[in-house]
Structures are given as structure tokens and as C-alpha cells.
Design a protein around this motif. Structure first.
Motif, short mmCIF file in Angstrom:
data_model
loop_
_atom_site.label_atom_id
_atom_site.label_comp_id
_atom_site.label_asym_id
_atom_site.label_seq_id
_atom_site.Cartn_x
_atom_site.Cartn_y
_atom_site.Cartn_z
N SER A 109 0.81 -1.15 0.11
CA SER A 109 0.03 0.00 0.17
C SER A 109 0.83 1.37 0.01
O SER A 109 0.71 2.40 -0.47
CB SER A 109 -1.04 -0.15 1.10
OG SER A 109 -0.19 -0.17 2.40
N ARG A 110 1.92 1.20 0.94
CA ARG A 110 3.00 2.40 0.75
C ARG A 110 3.55 2.51 -0.63
O ARG A 110 3.73 3.63 -1.00
CB ARG A 110 3.88 2.30 2.01
CG ARG A 110 4.81 3.32 2.22
CD ARG A 110 4.04 4.72 2.66
NE ARG A 110 4.81 5.82 2.89
CZ ARG A 110 4.77 6.92 2.46
NH1 ARG A 110 3.86 7.19 1.50
NH2 ARG A 110 5.45 7.86 2.57
N ASP A 112 2.64 1.65 -3.36
CA ASP A 112 1.61 2.14 -4.37
C ASP A 112 1.25 3.76 -4.15
O ASP A 112 1.26 4.34 -5.18
CB ASP A 112 0.12 1.51 -4.34
CG ASP A 112 0.14 0.12 -4.85
OD1 ASP A 112 1.06 -0.44 -5.63
OD2 ASP A 112 -0.67 -0.66 -4.26
N GLU A 113 1.25 4.24 -2.83
CA GLU A 113 1.21 5.54 -2.39
C GLU A 113 2.23 6.38 -3.04
O GLU A 113 1.98 7.35 -3.65
CB GLU A 113 1.13 5.75 -1.12
CG GLU A 113 -0.13 5.51 -0.26
CD GLU A 113 -0.07 5.48 1.20
OE1 GLU A 113 0.68 6.34 1.72
OE2 GLU A 113 -0.70 4.90 1.82
N LEU A 114 3.56 5.79 -2.94
CA LEU A 114 4.58 6.34 -3.60
C LEU A 114 4.74 6.13 -5.19
O LEU A 114 5.70 6.70 -5.75
CB LEU A 114 5.99 5.69 -3.07
CG LEU A 114 5.88 5.91 -1.67
CD1 LEU A 114 7.15 5.06 -1.15
CD2 LEU A 114 6.31 7.38 -1.26
N GLN A 115 3.95 5.41 -5.74
CA GLN A 115 3.70 4.98 -7.34
C GLN A 115 5.06 4.45 -7.65
O GLN A 115 5.52 5.10 -8.45
CB GLN A 115 3.52 6.50 -8.16
CG GLN A 115 2.18 6.94 -7.67
CD GLN A 115 1.77 8.29 -8.36
OE1 GLN A 115 2.72 9.20 -9.08
NE2 GLN A 115 0.42 8.71 -8.50
#
Length: 174
Positions: A109-110, A112-115
Motif C-alpha cells: 500500500s505504501r 502504491d502511494e509512492l507510485q
């Protein structure tokens, strides 16, 4: 037009012996089929841990390289909760760190947040990327070398972000 440059698995393995100062990996997959074919994976499923042989050829080679001052680092992306394959790799981190690697983890999830990239890759000496190709069955099918400095820089930026936000493997939730 970019033409991918693929190398053999043997040539890829040889890159670890030829590196001058560092090898860094981003592991993004939920499972690696090759792990599941090993005795250590079967032991992990049965006992929840593995008795790692720290004197096998891989460990000896990594320890020797580390003793020369070469850095081996990884960031492993973990699902929440980690998959069985990811839990196996967390146990495997005990072996890797015992022979000189530094391993950090980052939740998916992190990431993905950071792309962050979802590609699995190694960066050797901050100059060459070995992009690891896998099929839908999680088998590694090829290794593509990337040497164009602009493209290598893009992977190095992923490395910097992943490393900064990741935590030591022994702080991961299992």
C-alpha cells in the motif's frame, strides 16, 4: 526504437561476481515459483522457519564479496498480510543479512502511494539495470539489461524512494 537486450541466466549470475561496488534489488512479486521448488520452502511451510546453510556456495560468495566492501541491498514489497512466499522471504532475510546483505521492507500500500515501479529489478554499480521478467505463473522468463543512462536514472530514483521509505526487515509484520 528501443530493442530490448536480453542476457542468459548464466550471464546474469556472473554479474554478481563482476560488480565493483554495489547491487540493489526491488522485489515486487507476491510469489516466486522458483522458491516453491526448494527444500527450504517446504521446510518453511511445515515448520514456519528454515535451517539455512550459511556455508553453501551462494552464502560463501556473498560473504566474500561483502568482505571486500561491496554492498548488497534489497527492498521487498510486502502485502498486508504477507503472502506465504513473502513470509518465506522474510525468513530468508535472516540468511541474507548473516552473509552481508541489508534488507528492508515496504508495504504494497505504501509502495502504491509512492507510485513505485511494480517491476522486479537489480541495479549494478548504479550503471546497469537487470530487469527481471516473469510470466503469469511467477516463473522468471528472462533478464533484460538496461544501460541507457536516462533509463538507469529512472530506476535509481525508484531505488532512492523505496530505500528511504522502507524499514529494516526484522521490523516487518509477519
Amino acid at each position: 526504437m528501443h530493442v530490448p537486450q536480453f542476457i542468459t541466466f548464466d550471464a546474469f549470475g556472473g554479474m554478481f561476481a563482476k560488480l565493483k561496488h554495489s547491487a540493489w534489488r526491488l522485489e515486487t512479486r507476491r510469489r516466486y515459483a522458483s522458491d516453491e521448488e526448494t527444500d527450504t520452502y517446504r521446510q518453511f511451510l511445515a515448520e514456519g522457519r528454515v535451517d539455512w546453510d550459511l556455508d553453501d556456495p551462494w552464502c560463501t560468495g556473498r560473504r566474500d564479496q561483502s568482505a571486500l566492501g561491496k554492498r548488497f541491498e534489497r527492498v521487498r514489497i510486502l502485502d498486508e498480510p504477507p503472502t506465504p512466499g513473502q513470509r518465506y522471504l522474510l525468513d530468508n532475510a535472516r540468511r541474507n543479512t548473516a552473509v552481508g546483505e541489508t534488507i528492508r521492507v515496504l508495504t504494497r500500500s505504501r509502495a502504491d502511494e509512492l507510485q513505485l515501479s511494480r517491476e522486479d529489478f537489480w541495479i549494478f554499480d548504479s550503471r546497469v539495470v537487470a530487469l527481471l521478467h516473469h510470466d503469469d505463473a511467477d516463473e522468471m522468463t528472462g533478464v533484460e539489461l538496461i544501460t541507457n543512462p536516462v533509463d538507469v536514472l529512472r530506476y535509481a530514483q525508484v531505488r532512492e524512494a523505496a530505500w528511504h521509505h522502507a524499514v529494516p526487515h526484522d521490523r516487518a509484520q509477519r
